[in-house]
Design a protein around this motif. Structure first.
Motif, PDB file in Angstrom:
ATOM      1  N   ALA A  10      41.318  62.763 122.739  1.00  0.00           N
ATOM      2  CA  ALA A  10      40.445  61.933 121.901  1.00  0.00           C
ATOM      3  C   ALA A  10      38.984  62.269 122.131  1.00  0.00           C
ATOM      4  N   ASP A  11      38.603  62.484 123.386  1.00  0.00           N
ATOM      5  CA  ASP A  11      37.205  62.807 123.696  1.00  0.00           C
ATOM      6  C   ASP A  11      36.803  64.156 123.092  1.00  0.00           C
ATOM      7  N   LEU A  12      37.690  65.127 123.171  1.00  0.00           N
ATOM      8  CA  LEU A  12      37.385  66.449 122.615  1.00  0.00           C
ATOM      9  C   LEU A  12      37.241  66.379 121.103  1.00  0.00           C
ATOM     10  N   ARG A  13      38.152  65.673 120.455  1.00  0.00           N
ATOM     11  CA  ARG A  13      38.063  65.526 119.005  1.00  0.00           C
ATOM     12  C   ARG A  13      36.796  64.761 118.605  1.00  0.00           C
ATOM     13  N   ALA A  14      36.466  63.744 119.356  1.00  0.00           N
ATOM     14  CA  ALA A  14      35.269  62.957 119.046  1.00  0.00           C
ATOM     15  C   ALA A  14      34.005  63.795 119.201  1.00  0.00           C
ATOM     16  N   ALA A  15      33.974  64.650 120.229  1.00  0.00           N
ATOM     17  CA  ALA A  15      32.801  65.498 120.443  1.00  0.00           C
ATOM     18  C   ALA A  15      32.594  66.431 119.254  1.00  0.00           C
ATOM     19  N   LEU A  16      33.673  67.005 118.768  1.00  0.00           N
ATOM     20  CA  LEU A  16      33.580  67.897 117.620  1.00  0.00           C
ATOM     21  C   LEU A  16      33.193  67.130 116.352  1.00  0.00           C
ATOM     22  N   THR A  17      33.851  66.025 116.125  1.00  0.00           N
ATOM     23  CA  THR A  17      33.626  65.259 114.900  1.00  0.00           C
ATOM     24  C   THR A  17      32.198  64.740 114.815  1.00  0.00           C
ATOM     25  N   THR A  18      31.662  64.295 115.953  1.00  0.00           N
ATOM     26  CA  THR A  18      30.294  63.777 115.980  1.00  0.00           C
ATOM     27  C   THR A  18      29.275  64.858 115.650  1.00  0.00           C
ATOM     28  N   ALA A  19      29.541  66.085 116.085  1.00  0.00           N
ATOM     29  CA  ALA A  19      28.589  67.179 115.873  1.00  0.00           C
ATOM     30  C   ALA A  19      28.669  67.777 114.478  1.00  0.00           C
ATOM     31  N   ALA A  69      36.737  77.265 122.268  1.00  0.00           N
ATOM     32  CA  ALA A  69      37.458  76.877 123.481  1.00  0.00           C
ATOM     33  C   ALA A  69      38.035  75.467 123.359  1.00  0.00           C
ATOM     34  N   ILE A  70      37.289  74.557 122.738  1.00  0.00           N
ATOM     35  CA  ILE A  70      37.807  73.203 122.538  1.00  0.00           C
ATOM     36  C   ILE A  70      39.015  73.241 121.599  1.00  0.00           C
ATOM     37  N   GLY A  71      38.918  74.053 120.555  1.00  0.00           N
ATOM     38  CA  GLY A  71      40.062  74.201 119.667  1.00  0.00           C
ATOM     39  C   GLY A  71      41.292  74.704 120.406  1.00  0.00           C
ATOM     40  N   ASN A  72      41.100  75.658 121.303  1.00  0.00           N
ATOM     41  CA  ASN A  72      42.221  76.166 122.082  1.00  0.00           C
ATOM     42  C   ASN A  72      42.759  75.119 123.044  1.00  0.00           C
ATOM     43  N   ALA A  73      41.865  74.272 123.574  1.00  0.00           N
ATOM     44  CA  ALA A  73      42.322  73.171 124.425  1.00  0.00           C
ATOM     45  C   ALA A  73      43.181  72.202 123.626  1.00  0.00           C
ATOM     46  N   LEU A  74      42.780  71.935 122.400  1.00  0.00           N
ATOM     47  CA  LEU A  74      43.522  70.993 121.564  1.00  0.00           C
ATOM     48  C   LEU A  74      44.902  71.511 121.179  1.00  0.00           C
ATOM     49  N   ARG A  75      45.118  72.799 121.342  1.00  0.00           N
ATOM     50  CA  ARG A  75      46.444  73.367 121.098  1.00  0.00           C
ATOM     51  C   ARG A  75      47.410  73.072 122.249  1.00  0.00           C
ATOM     52  N   GLN A  76      46.858  72.635 123.394  1.00  0.00           N
ATOM     53  CA  GLN A  76      47.658  72.420 124.586  1.00  0.00           C
ATOM     54  C   GLN A  76      48.111  70.962 124.690  1.00  0.00           C
ATOM     55  N   THR A  77      49.032  70.726 125.607  1.00  0.00           N
ATOM     56  CA  THR A  77      49.425  69.361 125.944  1.00  0.00           C
ATOM     57  C   THR A  77      48.342  68.760 126.830  1.00  0.00           C
ATOM     58  N   LEU A  89      39.262  71.606 115.016  1.00  0.00           N
ATOM     59  CA  LEU A  89      39.925  70.337 114.693  1.00  0.00           C
ATOM     60  C   LEU A  89      41.306  70.561 114.084  1.00  0.00           C
ATOM     61  N   ARG A  90      41.447  71.627 113.324  1.00  0.00           N
ATOM     62  CA  ARG A  90      42.759  71.928 112.742  1.00  0.00           C
ATOM     63  C   ARG A  90      43.785  72.286 113.804  1.00  0.00           C
ATOM     64  N   GLN A  91      43.317  72.825 114.924  1.00  0.00           N
ATOM     65  CA  GLN A  91      44.254  73.177 115.989  1.00  0.00           C
ATOM     66  C   GLN A  91      44.948  71.915 116.540  1.00  0.00           C
ATOM     67  N   SER A  92      44.191  70.832 116.621  1.00  0.00           N
ATOM     68  CA  SER A  92      44.757  69.567 117.091  1.00  0.00           C
ATOM     69  C   SER A  92      45.806  69.067 116.120  1.00  0.00           C
ATOM     70  N   CYS A  93      45.526  69.185 114.824  1.00  0.00           N
ATOM     71  CA  CYS A  93      46.481  68.722 113.824  1.00  0.00           C
ATOM     72  C   CYS A  93      47.772  69.511 113.884  1.00  0.00           C
ATOM     73  N   ASP A  94      47.629  70.803 114.172  1.00  0.00           N
ATOM     74  CA  ASP A  94      48.814  71.668 114.164  1.00  0.00           C
ATOM     75  C   ASP A  94      49.661  71.535 115.403  1.00  0.00           C
ATOM     76  N   HIS A  95      49.128  70.941 116.463  1.00  0.00           N
ATOM     77  CA  HIS A  95      49.848  70.963 117.740  1.00  0.00           C
ATOM     78  C   HIS A  95      49.992  69.575 118.364  1.00  0.00           C
ATOM     79  N   THR A  96      49.981  68.543 117.582  1.00  0.00           N
ATOM     80  CA  THR A  96      50.199  67.204 118.125  1.00  0.00           C
ATOM     81  C   THR A  96      51.630  66.779 117.828  1.00  0.00           C
TER      82      THR A  96
END
Length: 374
Positions: free
Chosen positions: A342-351, A327-335, A367-374
Motif C-alpha cells: 500500500a505504501d509503495l502504491r501510494a508513493a507512486l500515485t501521489t507523485a 524498482a518499485i514496479g518490480n517490488a510490486l510484482r513480488q509477494t 502501478l500496472r505491475q501491482s495489478c498484474d501480480h496481486t
C-alpha cells in the motif's frame, strides 16, 4: 636515485629507474598498483570497430565520435610515448568479510534500493583525477618539463586494453580488468606521458572455462565472452540511458537503481577484493542500506544535497526517479506485506499528477505491475 629526487634527469638510466620511484609515490597517494604500456594498440582497432559497428555503445555517441583515436594514444594526445596506468581499489576499509553475500541478500530484498558499490562514496572521477595529477607533478619534478594528460574514465581511452598491456590485470569475460590477487573491484586511471619509460610485463589470463559472469547478468548484456552489449547493461540503462528504459528490460532490473554489480559479485576472483583506507570510499548513508521509499522521498533539492560530490549526481533527479519507479514496479510484482504494498502504491500515485511525461510513463508501468501480480 638522488638525481631523480633532487634534479631533473632524463638519461636512459634515470628513466629505467623511474618506474620504481613512481610506484612508491603512487602508493603514498592511495593507488594500489601502477604499470606502463606502450602506445601501439593497432591490434585492438578491429575489435573496437566491430563493437561500434554492432551498435553496442548505444547512446554513448562520444565513443564513436573520436573514431580510432581511442586506440591511438599518440593521436589523442600528440607527443605521447607511453601510458602510465594506475589501479585504485575502492571497497571501503570497514566492509565486512562476507560482503558478497550481503550484497546478494540486498538484491533479493524487493524493498531495498540497490546502488552499485563504487558509487556509495565520493565521486571516483574527482578522487583519481586529483591524485593522478599529483603523481604527474611528482614525475615532472623528477624529469623536468613534462608533456602529459591525466584521464579517469573521462575521454576516449581504451582503459582495459591499456591496463591489460601494462600488467594491471587481464580482460575478464565481463570485459572488466581482473587481477588474480585482487579481483576487479577497482578503478583505473591513466597518465599519457612523453617519456620513454620501460613497459611493464602483461599478466596471463585466468578465466579458464568459467562463465559465472555471463550466467549472472540479469539482462544478458554479456552476449559472449569478452563482448558486452551496453544497451542491455543495467549500469548503462540506469546511468547513460536518456529517455525511457526499454519496457522489456525493466523486470530484470529488480531493485537496482544506479549501476549493477552482479557480474562482479559472481566472479570467483573477487573473494580476494581489497579494501582501500582512503575515507573518500567510505559509504555515504543511506546509500548502503536505503529502502526504495527512503530514496523516492527525496525531492530535487534533497537529491542535490545528498549527492553532492557523488558520481550519482550527474544522472540528475529525473533519471533517479525514473530508476526508482522501475524498482518499485518490480517490488510490486513480488509477494509483499500488505502495508508495504500500500505504501509503495501510494508513493507512486501521489507523485503521478505532477510527474513529467517520462516519469509518468514509468510510474504508470510500475502501478500496472501491482495489478498484474496481486
Amino acid at each position: 636515485m638522488e638525481s631523480l629526487l633532487n634534479a631533473p634527469d632524463r638519461t636512459p638510466e634515470a628513466l629505467n629507474a623511474l618506474p620504481g620511484q613512481i610506484r612508491a609515490w603512487a602508493l603514498e597517494l592511495g593507488f594500489s598498483q601502477i604499470g606502463v604500456a606502450h602506445v601501439d594498440l593497432a591490434d585492438a582497432e578491429a575489435g573496437l570497430q566491430a563493437w561500434l559497428d554492432a551498435g553496442f555503445h548505444g547512446e554513448m555517441h562520444y565513443m564513436a565520435a573520436h573514431g580510432m583515436k581511442r586506440a591511438r594514444p599518440a593521436e589523442l594526445v600528440p607527443g605521447t610515448i607511453c601510458v602510465l596506468t594506475a589501479r585504485m581499489d575502492y571497497l571501503p576499509a570497514t566492509l565486512a568479510a562476507d560482503w558478497q553475500q550481503q550484497e546478494l541478500a540486498a538484491l533479493a530484498d524487493p524493498a531495498r534500493a540497490q546502488v552499485s558499490l563504487y558509487a556509495r562514496g565520493r565521486d571516483y572521477h574527482k578522487v583519481l583525477r586529483q591524485r593522478l595529477q599529483q603523481l604527474a607533478d611528482r614525475i615532472q619534478a623528477a624529469v623536468g618539463p613534462l608533456g602529459h594528460r591525466v584521464f579517469t574514465d573521462s575521454a576516449p581511452v581504451l582503459e582495459v586494453e591499456l591496463a591489460s598491456r601494462s600488467g594491471i590485470g587481464w580482460r575478464g569475460k565481463h570485459t572488466l580488468t581482473l587481477h588474480r590477487e585482487v579481483g576487479s573491484m577497482f578503478f583505473l586511471g591513466e597518465i599519457y606521458l612523453d617519456l620513454a619509460l620501460p613497459p611493464s610485463e602483461p599478466v596471463t589470463a585466468h578465466c579458464g572455462q568459467c562463465r559465472a559472469c555471463l550466467d549472472a547478468c540479469p539482462t544478458g548484456a554479456i552476449v559472449a565472452p569478452y563482448r558486452l552489449d551496453a544497451r542491455r547493461c543495467i549500469s548503462y540503462l540506469t546511468i547513460e540511458q536518456d529517455g525511457p528504459i526499454p519496457e522489456a528490460l525493466r523486470p530484470a532490473m529488480g531493485n537496482r537503481i544506479y549501476g549493477c554489480d552482479d557480474c562482479q559479485l559472481a566472479c570467483p576472483w573477487n573473494k580476494f577484493a581489497q579494501r582501500n583506507a582512503l575515507p573518500d570510499f567510505d559509504w555515504r548513508e543511506p546509500l548502503g542500506h536505503a529502502t526504495l521509499l527512503d530514496l523516492w522521498a527525496w525531492d530535487e533539492a534533497a537529491f542535490l544535497k545528498r549527492t553532492e560530490g557523488s558520481a550519482i549526481r550527474r544522472i540528475g533527479h529525473a533519471r533517479w526517479r525514473r530508476n526508482i519507479a522501475v524498482a518499485i514496479g518490480n517490488a510490486l510484482r513480488q509477494t509483499l506485506p500488505a502495508d508495504l504494498r500500500a505504501d509503495l502504491r501510494a508513493a507512486l500515485t501521489t507523485a503521478l499528477p505532477d510527474a513529467s511525461p517520462l516519469l509518468a510513463e514509468h510510474i504508470e508501468w510500475a502501478l500496472r505491475q501491482s495489478c498484474d501480480h496481486t
